[in-house]
Design a protein around this motif. Structure first.
Motif, PDB file in Angstrom:
ATOM      1  N   GLN A   1      40.487 113.550  33.029  1.00 30.21           N
ATOM      2  CA  GLN A   1      41.310 114.103  34.098  1.00 30.21           C
ATOM      3  C   GLN A   1      40.452 114.235  35.361  1.00 30.21           C
ATOM      4  O   GLN A   1      39.677 115.184  35.513  1.00 30.21           O
ATOM      5  CB  GLN A   1      41.903 115.466  33.711  1.00 30.21           C
TER       6      GLN A   1
ATOM      7  N   SER B   1      42.059 114.334  40.945  1.00 30.68           N
ATOM      8  CA  SER B   1      43.427 114.047  41.395  1.00 30.68           C
ATOM      9  C   SER B   1      44.476 114.559  40.397  1.00 30.68           C
ATOM     10  O   SER B   1      45.653 114.679  40.737  1.00 30.68           O
ATOM     11  CB  SER B   1      43.607 112.549  41.626  1.00 30.68           C
ATOM     12  N   GLY B   2      44.046 114.861  39.173  1.00 27.35           N
ATOM     13  CA  GLY B   2      44.932 115.567  38.254  1.00 27.35           C
ATOM     14  C   GLY B   2      45.597 114.771  37.161  1.00 27.35           C
ATOM     15  O   GLY B   2      46.089 115.370  36.199  1.00 27.35           O
ATOM     16  N   GLU B   3      45.650 113.461  37.259  1.00 31.99           N
ATOM     17  CA  GLU B   3      46.345 112.713  36.204  1.00 31.99           C
ATOM     18  C   GLU B   3      45.515 112.688  34.919  1.00 31.99           C
ATOM     19  O   GLU B   3      44.317 112.915  34.932  1.00 31.99           O
ATOM     20  CB  GLU B   3      46.660 111.282  36.667  1.00 31.99           C
ATOM     21  N   MET B   4      46.164 112.420  33.819  1.00 25.48           N
ATOM     22  CA  MET B   4      45.520 112.336  32.506  1.00 25.48           C
ATOM     23  C   MET B   4      45.427 110.863  32.113  1.00 25.48           C
ATOM     24  O   MET B   4      46.435 110.186  31.984  1.00 25.48           O
ATOM     25  CB  MET B   4      46.338 113.090  31.449  1.00 25.48           C
TER      26      MET B   4
ATOM     27  N   ARG C   1      56.026 115.673  42.529  1.00 24.10           N
ATOM     28  CA  ARG C   1      54.617 115.886  42.210  1.00 24.10           C
ATOM     29  C   ARG C   1      54.221 117.337  42.458  1.00 24.10           C
ATOM     30  O   ARG C   1      53.368 117.879  41.754  1.00 24.10           O
ATOM     31  CB  ARG C   1      53.747 114.954  43.048  1.00 24.10           C
TER      32      ARG C   1
ATOM     33  N   GLN D   1      49.781 122.835  31.539  1.00 23.83           N
ATOM     34  CA  GLN D   1      48.363 123.095  31.726  1.00 23.83           C
ATOM     35  C   GLN D   1      48.184 124.241  32.708  1.00 23.83           C
ATOM     36  O   GLN D   1      48.519 124.112  33.886  1.00 23.83           O
ATOM     37  CB  GLN D   1      47.630 121.860  32.239  1.00 23.83           C
TER      38      GLN D   1
ATOM     39  N   LEU E   1      45.729 121.182  27.883  1.00 22.86           N
ATOM     40  CA  LEU E   1      47.183 121.056  27.830  1.00 22.86           C
ATOM     41  C   LEU E   1      47.738 121.707  26.565  1.00 22.86           C
ATOM     42  O   LEU E   1      47.155 121.579  25.482  1.00 22.86           O
ATOM     43  CB  LEU E   1      47.593 119.584  27.871  1.00 22.86           C
TER      44      LEU E   1
ATOM     45  N   PHE F   1      52.978 118.315  32.480  1.00 24.71           N
ATOM     46  CA  PHE F   1      52.780 116.897  32.242  1.00 24.71           C
ATOM     47  C   PHE F   1      53.813 116.381  31.248  1.00 24.71           C
ATOM     48  O   PHE F   1      54.127 117.029  30.256  1.00 24.71           O
ATOM     49  CB  PHE F   1      51.388 116.627  31.675  1.00 24.71           C
TER      50      PHE F   1
ATOM     51  N   PHE G   1      50.322 109.515  29.771  1.00 22.05           N
ATOM     52  CA  PHE G   1      50.753 110.641  30.588  1.00 22.05           C
ATOM     53  C   PHE G   1      51.168 110.226  31.993  1.00 22.05           C
ATOM     54  O   PHE G   1      50.624 109.280  32.579  1.00 22.05           O
ATOM     55  CB  PHE G   1      49.627 111.678  30.692  1.00 22.05           C
ATOM     56  N   GLY G   2      52.110 110.988  32.527  1.00 19.45           N
ATOM     57  CA  GLY G   2      52.460 110.873  33.927  1.00 19.45           C
ATOM     58  C   GLY G   2      51.480 111.658  34.774  1.00 19.45           C
ATOM     59  O   GLY G   2      50.570 112.303  34.252  1.00 19.45           O
ATOM     60  N   PRO G   3      51.667 111.637  36.099  1.00 20.42           N
ATOM     61  CA  PRO G   3      50.731 112.295  37.012  1.00 20.42           C
ATOM     62  C   PRO G   3      50.878 113.805  37.053  1.00 20.42           C
ATOM     63  O   PRO G   3      50.039 114.493  37.617  1.00 20.42           O
ATOM     64  CB  PRO G   3      51.072 111.686  38.370  1.00 20.42           C
ATOM     65  N   GLY G   4      51.940 114.331  36.451  1.00 23.25           N
ATOM     66  CA  GLY G   4      52.134 115.771  36.420  1.00 23.25           C
ATOM     67  C   GLY G   4      52.935 116.296  37.597  1.00 23.25           C
ATOM     68  O   GLY G   4      53.009 115.665  38.660  1.00 23.25           O
TER      69      GLY G   4
ATOM     70  N   ARG H   1      53.010 119.830  39.763  1.00 22.97           N
ATOM     71  CA  ARG H   1      52.369 121.126  39.996  1.00 22.97           C
ATOM     72  C   ARG H   1      53.413 122.110  40.510  1.00 22.97           C
ATOM     73  O   ARG H   1      53.910 121.945  41.619  1.00 22.97           O
ATOM     74  CB  ARG H   1      51.221 121.009  41.004  1.00 22.97           C
TER      75      ARG H   1
END
Lengths: 117, 118
Positions: A39, A42-45, B9, B37, B43, B91, B109-112, B114
């Motif tokens: 991670q 930038s935050g993506e997994m 996002r 998370q 997570l 996520f 996974f996607g970018p999440g 926030r």
């Protein structure tokens, strides 16, 4: 219940050197899968590497390899030839295969890796 | 092949409002997972869905949270009457249809999203 433990404090490595990130796990199930995700800030997994509990050989994916020691219940990630872009948070995760191949992942708390130029 | 898509996002809500988070899985994937998370944490699993079915919701809070994955359209995670403690990154992950005996059915996974609750 499954449990993933990542206890290392923030890790530092010099660019181009190798680094090992520790992960220990606990499960009563004989069939399980182990994963590492990255991670960045930038935050993506980002999925890195997978190891199955019955795999005879340690998994490798490019500069990533997994040092799997089943008897010790450890699945350490080895990153060779570190690059500045490897600076990120790294998470170890486990999935119990026995309860269905698509069951949930259990994550550790993560390890911060900083690569120094 | 587009990856897992999540929107928005970033989402800001005031206490008591509703938050709706969307997830479109990778093409060909029919399994969707939602994770949360909290800051400085790993997570935590919330819910696992297949098309029109909730398979495992053992990680979902008992109240205010719900999820769906309709036959058409994205998966939705809905949080009603948000509170400050709901502030987190959410996520979504997807995996291909059907499992594999070796367990190599990786979740992507996607970018999440926030979520910030004011």
């Amino acid at each position: 219940a499954q449990k993933i433990t990542q206890t290392q404090p923030g890790m530092f490595v010099q660019e181009k050197e190798a680094v090992t990130l520790d992960c220990t796990y606990d499960t009563s199930d004989p069939s399980y899968g182990l994963f590492w995700y990255k991670q960045p800030s930038s935050g993506e997994m980002i999925f890195l590497i997978y190891q199955g509990s019955y795999d005879q050989q340690n998994a490798t994916e490019g500069r990533y390899s997994l040092n799997f020691q089943k008897a010790r219940k450890s699945a350490n990630l080895v990153i060779s030839a570190s690059q500045l872009g490897d600076s990120a948070m790294y998470f170890c995760a486990m999935r119990d295969i026995g309860s269905g191949a698509n069951s949930k992942l259990t994550f550790g708390k993560g390890i911060t890796l900083s690569v120094r130029p | 092949n587009a990856g897992v898509m999540q929107n928005p996002r970033h989402l800001v809500r005031r206490r008591g409002q509703e938050a709706r988070l969307r997830c479109s899985p990778m093409k060909g994937h029919s399994h969707v997972y939602w994770y949360r998370q909290l800051p400085e944490e790993g997570l935590k699993f919330m819910v696992y869905l297949q098309k029109e079915n909730i398979i495992d919701e053992s990680g979902m809070p008992k109240e205010r949270f719900s999820a769906e994955f309709p036959k058409e359209g994205p998966s939705i995670l809905r949080i009603q009457q948000v509170v400050r403690g709901d502030s987190a990154a959410y996520f979504c992950a997807s995996s291909p249809q059907g499992g594999t005996p070796s367990g190599t059915d990786t979740q992507y996974f996607g970018p999440g999203t926030r979520l910030t609750v004011l």
